[in-house]
Enzyme design. Sequence first.
Site, PDB file in Angstrom:
ATOM      1  N   LYS A   1      48.056  48.498 -20.955  1.00 35.39           N
ATOM      2  CA  LYS A   1      48.466  48.372 -22.356  1.00 35.39           C
ATOM      3  C   LYS A   1      49.925  48.795 -22.521  1.00 35.39           C
ATOM      4  O   LYS A   1      50.697  48.164 -23.252  1.00 35.39           O
ATOM      5  CB  LYS A   1      47.559  49.245 -23.243  1.00 35.39           C
TER       6      LYS A   1
ATOM      7  N   GLN B   1      41.965  56.045 -26.325  1.00 33.60           N
ATOM      8  CA  GLN B   1      41.125  55.313 -25.370  1.00 33.60           C
ATOM      9  C   GLN B   1      39.724  55.929 -25.299  1.00 33.60           C
ATOM     10  O   GLN B   1      39.578  57.148 -25.183  1.00 33.60           O
ATOM     11  CB  GLN B   1      41.802  55.326 -23.983  1.00 33.60           C
TER      12      GLN B   1
ATOM     13  N   ASP C   1      43.180  49.712 -33.215  1.00 29.66           N
ATOM     14  CA  ASP C   1      41.931  49.351 -32.537  1.00 29.66           C
ATOM     15  C   ASP C   1      40.934  48.749 -33.528  1.00 29.66           C
ATOM     16  O   ASP C   1      39.950  48.122 -33.124  1.00 29.66           O
ATOM     17  CB  ASP C   1      41.289  50.597 -31.902  1.00 29.66           C
TER      18      ASP C   1
END
Length: 293
Positions: A52, A96, A119
Amino acid sequence: MAELIDGTVIAQAIQDELGPRIQRIAGTGIPAGLAVVLVGENPASISYVTAKERDCEKVGIRSFDLRHPASISETDLLALVDELNGNDEVDGILVQLPLPSHIESDRVLERIAPEKDVDGFHPLSLGRMLLGLPTLLPCTPQGVVEILQRSGNDPDGKHVVIIGRSNIVGKPLATLLTLKRPGGNATVTVCHSRTPDIAAVTRSADILVAAMGVPGFVTPEMVRPGVVVIDVGVNRVADDTRKSGYRLVGDVDPAVASVAAAMTPVPGGVGPLTRTMLLHNTVVAAERRRGIT
Ligand code: GUN
């Protein structure tokens, strides 16, 4: 044999479209910025986070790498999120998952400022998505919709069967595909571990999305000829012939390609789209925060 839908090519096209928007954001004085928070040393999480950050660098988004040992307390992690919420150089915050078991993931995700929730996991983001209101959408479901639309397999009017009911993929994808708008208008069935005779359901699909995390679960007998198959699975299986000691396989048996009309590969299918939708969400968040939408 099924046409293989190349997620890398579609992802690159979306990244090319983002280029001028990223430049325009940088022109305001502060480039678009994504904070990536990694707790612990889960090998898969490390490789996701590294990828990412590399994607950000490639397209001109600034990334802030925040790695902490698995021993970090929930209080300290929440304090870090608070600090990022207040940091003007940070447009997007990604924590994460999974987090260590002593940390309540829901509490951390709810602490992220909704306008920085790239997200799309915050309850407010998910609620707005359900209502079809403007919001930041979860990356993988949004990526699946992009793949379908851009590969000429619009879900409008189709029966889409999703296997898997996770908060990250199955549930939000079912919602997106049902919305009355472009990329939606599908008839959706969600199957899961308590569905009797899953094969009978999957055989009725025009479009089948496999997202339950079981390697090779979908076999040729489970699909009808001409189906479009989207494989969201990313499973590590041991492979001594590889330097890494493993290889990535999807939730779909590659033999399904002999029956399907089109299919996404693993790797190189949904994965590149998920990563690209994170860049897309960071751009959207940055534009909204600067009032340049
Ligand atoms: N872990 C597995 N997939 C994801 C994702 O899309 N976002 C985050 N934050 N963690 C994940």
